[in-house]
Design an enzyme around this catalytic site. Structure first.
Site, PDB file in Angstrom:
ATOM      1  N   ILE A 642     -24.769 -37.803  20.598  1.00  0.00           N
ATOM      2  CA  ILE A 642     -23.364 -37.385  21.766  1.00  0.00           C
ATOM      3  C   ILE A 642     -23.348 -36.088  21.625  1.00  0.00           C
ATOM      4  CG2 ILE A 642     -22.196 -39.799  20.638  1.00  0.00           C
ATOM      5  CD1 ILE A 642     -20.999 -38.070  19.047  1.00  0.00           C
ATOM      6  N   GLY A 643     -24.192 -35.339  21.168  1.00  0.00           N
ATOM      7  CA  GLY A 643     -24.135 -33.948  21.343  1.00  0.00           C
ATOM      8  C   GLY A 643     -24.680 -33.023  20.660  1.00  0.00           C
ATOM      9  N   GLY A 648     -27.808 -27.910  15.811  1.00  0.00           N
ATOM     10  CA  GLY A 648     -27.867 -28.756  15.730  1.00  0.00           C
ATOM     11  C   GLY A 648     -26.867 -29.843  16.452  1.00  0.00           C
ATOM     12  N   ASP A 764     -15.390 -20.018  14.989  1.00  0.00           N
ATOM     13  CA  ASP A 764     -16.166 -20.090  16.551  1.00  0.00           C
ATOM     14  C   ASP A 764     -14.721 -21.288  16.898  1.00  0.00           C
ATOM     15  OD1 ASP A 764     -17.737 -20.461  18.915  1.00  0.00           O
ATOM     16  OD2 ASP A 764     -19.188 -22.228  17.717  1.00  0.00           O
TER      17      ASP A 764
END
Length: 924
Positions: A642-643, A648, A764
């Protein structure tokens, strides 16, 4: 005589004509002289700044160039003379002592807010006779307000709030007869409000803000002469006495803030005489007497806060009426009598109703459920009787429900299962009975649950173990029996647990060892036995009193070894019975063993290496979870992805239990590359002890020779960035949800910086790393680049983060501080309210004039309908806070604690309205 006069007139006329022709033939040279003088004066002021290279005035260089055309923040009139300085948030660190007051005779507009100005205002300010607008708010100015301010008789707006001014308010303020906005709040001003004759002269003042100072004395009766006054803020002073009756003459009064003073006496009976009053906050004073009579018919009311006074009422149900716009009411901790009126159910926009700590009687009216937007009810500490209305569950937006400290009877209605948004529930100290409903396990947002001091019986429902966010659970002083469910150990956010004064029996579950968040537990006065768990919370001997069968290495308890010796005499009897049985079992086992060894062994399939290198914490068994995730994702098949990110990929995995988790699988490590492993360890170190509702829930981690991955709670809505990019989904993100998102992220970062030891810097913060659950509650995610700040080290680091969100100082210093996160927060915060990336907005601007003239409200997300004035104020606060966060100098940025507080306690007075320009918003 006549001839001579006529001759002189002719000579004078010819001389004037000659001079006019000279000027007309070279207008540029005439204007250039004036421009040059003003430019040189401004450059001299700039030269006095203490940060010559770090402010935003880099275009202020050449005095021979017209500053009107090339200098940032400078505008001129048609004659080429400077008449406007808009230098808000320009990084100026200096004083006004060198400001060229005398050299700028046409200056009419000055905005120096959100800088680092210090020292006092020079008396020479009186030379700016054309000044209309003067804003020096949010600086560090000090000293007294000079009386010369009163000579600026054309002044219409004066903002000196949020500085360090001291002394008294000068009486000369009363000479500003045209001023309509006067803000002196958030300073250290003392003394009394100027004499009645002075303050009463401000006939045109619309907003008067004197809040959060140290003013004393009484409110002058001349306030009744301020016929244009709409907004009055006196909060947070030491004012005393009664509110003058003359204030009933304020027919335009819309906002009246009197909170946190020492006022006494009655509030004026006809305070809403004009019928426009929207906000009345008078909490935390010493007011007495009845609720003002005019409030009953004041249909304009939106917010009423009268808590913590000594108001009285014979029947509170007769003091209030039906209000179409009312959202918030707090009448708590007064001396009010009577019953709760069902008329509150006719207020369609009511979200909060608090009447705690009074003398209310009767029952909870069932018709209150007609106010379907209610999110908070607080009827605690009264004398209410009867049952809890069975239809209360119709209030599906309920977040906070307090009914404790009454005499309610009966059981908990099954309708409570509809409270899917509920976070806080307290029904303690009543006469409730029956069993604890198992449906409580479905209230997954609960962080506080108190059912103590009732008559609840039967067993503790094991479904309570599903309350993963619960921080405090109190079931004490009931008649609960049976064993303590081991499922309670699944509550990995639980900090306080009280099960005392029941009839619980059996062992304390050994799984309590894994409750890493638990700080306090009380199981006293039950019938428990056996060893206490090895958990830091099980250290207080008083927590175990009244349980004769408990043992452990705690003062006041016997050692478990003694319990073992007491049972030795019983062992002989046990051995006599058990040994023969064991002999039979052993013979059977040997027979089976010999049969199997004679069979031909089949080849074994090589299994994945999941031995000692598999680890886990929190909700699952490590090895079991590893295998379940491998199966659920079909060995990390791309269809479950999903991403993807730099370190990773994220997969969605549905476990056999029905739970859905998000799995972040790190990329395979290249030879000699330690980055992925370092990020893996960083994320574990940062998340293992974090407990905050706005930080993604960490379920566990696994690592072996084939895979390394982290397991999180799955959040249905995905990332904020993806939602803002999609037209339909962005429309579902209304203004109130967007404000809540910004506040939630601020609270999370404040927790990381100020409540974690050592502090954690995320490094981040971006809209892609802000995830939303099904109710759009934000959660900060992706701690792969997080850094734990060690006070004994220099905290230097390599550059990390998402382009466009990284603090500029990291590019050249690489020193990590909390201010890096503060800067990053200042980027997605305005993105949330604009609906697009800040970089995309900047690239869409065609000319600098677009920035200077366009207001914030013009760039709000046009996919939504315009916000209400109250929400508009919140959006303005977010924009201004974001500006402060992106200051080029780290030391000038606020802390995240300050940001969190500013967003939580902002007022309309402190924002100044949505008049911030796009230039101010995007300036860095």
């Amino acid at each position: 005589m006549v001839r001579f006069s006529t001759y002189c007139d002719k000579v004078y006329f010819l001389a004037c004509l000659f001079l006019y022709l000279q000027l007309a033939s070279s207008p540029k040279s005439a204007f250039a002289s004036a421009n040059s003088i003003e430019a040189e004066a401004l450059l001299k002021w700039k030269a006095s700044f203490q940060n010559q290279t770090q402010n935003n005035l880099t275009s202020w260089i050449n005095a021979n160039e017209a500053p009107c055309n090339t200098w940032v923040g400078v505008s001129c009139n048609s004659a080429g003379s400077v008449n406007r300085l808009n230098l808000t948030n320009s990084g100026i660190h200096g004083t006004l002592l060198e400001f060229p007051f005398m050299s700028l005779p046409n200056l009419a507009y000055v905005d120096l807010s959100l800088n680092e100005l210090f020292d006092q205002i020079p008396p020479e300010i009186n030379s700016l006779t054309k000044l209309i607008y003067f804003d020096i708010s949010y600086n560090q100015m000090s000293g007294k307000i000079p009386p010369e301010i009163g000579l600026l008789t054309n002044l219409q707006v004066l903002h000196q709030n949020a500085n360090k001014f001291n002394g008294s308010i000068p009486q000369e303020i009363g000479q500003l007869k045209f001023v309509y906005e006067l803000a002196l709040n958030l300073n250290n001003l003392e003394g009394s409000i100027p004499a009645s004759v002075d303050i009463g002269n401000l006939k045109f003042v619309v907003t008067l803000d004197l809040a959060n100072n140290q003013l004393n004395g009484t409110v002058p009766s001349s306030f009744g002469n301020l016929s244009s006054l709409e907004n009055l803020y006196l909060r947070g002073n030491q004012l005393s006495g009664s509110i003058p009756q003359e204030m009933e003459n304020l027919m335009k009064l819309t906002i009246l803030v009197l909170a946190t003073n020492r006022f006494s006496g009655y509030l004026p009976r006809d305070i809403c005489r004009g019928g426009l009053l929207q906000r009345l906050t008078a909490q935390e004073n010493e007011f007495t007497g009845p609720i003002p009579k005019s409030l009953k018919g004041c249909k304009s009311l939106v917010r009423v806060s009268l808590q913590r006074n000594q108001f009285t009422s014979n029947n509170i149900s007769e003091d209030f009426g039906v209000y179409p716009n009312l959202e918030f009411v707090d009448l708590s901790h007064n001396n009010l009598d009577g019953e709760i009126s069902d008329i509150w159910g006719q207020c369609p926009n009511l979200t909060t109703l608090r009447i705690a700590g009074n003398n209310l009687t009767g029952s909870i009216p069932s018709k209150i459920v007609n106010a379907t937007k209610i999110q908070e009810l607080d009827f605690s500490s009264n004398h209410l009787v009867g049952v809890v209305p069975k239809d209360l569950g119709r209030l599906t937006s309920m977040v906070d429900l307090k009914l404790n400290g009454n005499q309610l009877i009966g059981s908990i209605p099954s309708g409570f299962g509809a409270f899917t948004e509920l976070e806080y529930l307290d029904v303690s100290t009543n006469k409730l009975n029956g069993s604890i409903p198992s449906i409580f396990g479905e209230l997954v947002h609960l962080y506080y649950l108190n059912l103590s001091n009732n008559n609840f019986s039967q067993e503790i429902p094991l479904q309570l173990g599903e309350l993963f966010h619960l921080s405090q659970l109190d079931l004490s002083h009931n008649s609960l029996d049976g064993k303590i469910p081991s499922e309670i150990s699944k509550m990995q956010s639980l900090e306080q647990l009280n099960l005392s004064h029941n009839t619980l029996s059996g062992l304390i579950p050994a799984t309590f060892d894994r409750m890493r968040s638990l700080l306090y537990i009380d199981v006293s006065y039950n019938h428990l036995q056996g060893p206490i768990p090895y958990n830091k919370a099980f250290q207080d001997a008083h927590s175990f009193e009244g349980n004769v069968g408990l043992c452990g290495n705690v003062v006041g308890l016997e050692s478990c070894n003694k319990h073992v010796s007491k049972r030795k005499n019983n062992r002989k009897l046990v051995f006599a019975i058990v040994f023969p049985i064991l002999g039979v079992v052993l013979l059977a086992f040997l027979a089976i063993f010999f049969i199997k060894t004679r069979r031909k062994r089949e080849p074994e399939t090589k299994k994945s290496d999941i031995h000692d290198e598999v680890f886990s914490i929190s909700l699952f068994d490590g090895k079991k979870m590893y295998l379940e995730i491998i199966r659920a994702t079909n060995g990390f098949d791309s269809i479950f992805c999903i991403g993807k990110g730099g370190s990773g990929s994220v997969y969605k995995a549905k476990l056999p239990s029905g739970s859905i988790v998000a799995v972040k699988k790190l990329h395979q490590k290249l030879d000699g590359e330690e980055t992925s492993l370092k990020e893996f360890h960083n994320e574990i170190s940062a998340l293992i002890n974090i407990r905050h509702r706005n930080i993604v829930k960490f379920c566990g981690f696994c690592s072996n020779s084939q895979h390394s991955f982290l397991v999180y709670e799955y959040l249905e809505k995905g990332s904020l960035a993806s939602i803002l990019r999609k037209e339909d989904e962005a429309k579902g993100l209304d203004w109130s949800r967007r404000v809540r998102i910004v506040k939630g992220v601020a609270h999370a970062l404040s927790y990381l910086h100020h409540d974690c030891v050592p502090p954690i810097v995320h490094r981040d913060i971006s809209s892609s790393n802000i995830l939303l659950d099904y109710d759009y509650e934000p959660c900060v995610s992706d701690f792969g680049t997080a850094k734990l700040l060690n006070p004994d080290s220099s905290n230097w680091s390599c550059l990390a983060g998402t382009y466009g969100y990284v603090a500029p100082e990291l590019a050249y210093t690489r020193k990590v501080t909390e201010k890096c996160d503060v800067y990053s927060f200042g980027v997605p915060a305005p993105e949330v309210i604009m609906g697009k990336r800040l970089g995309d907005l900047i690239s869409s601007i065609s000319s600098p004039s677009d920035c200077e003239n366009k207001l914030l409200k013009d760039v709000l997300d046009q996919r939504l309908s315009p916000p209400t004035p109250e929400v508009e104020d919140e959006l303005t606060t977010i924009a201004k806070v974001a500006i402060a966060c992106r200051h080029s100098q780290p030391q000038s940025r606020p802390t995240m604690h300050m940001v969190s507080q500013s967003l939580s306690f902002q007022t309309a007075a402190s924002t100044g309205g949505p008049d911030i320009t796009l230039e101010q918003l995007i300036k860095i």
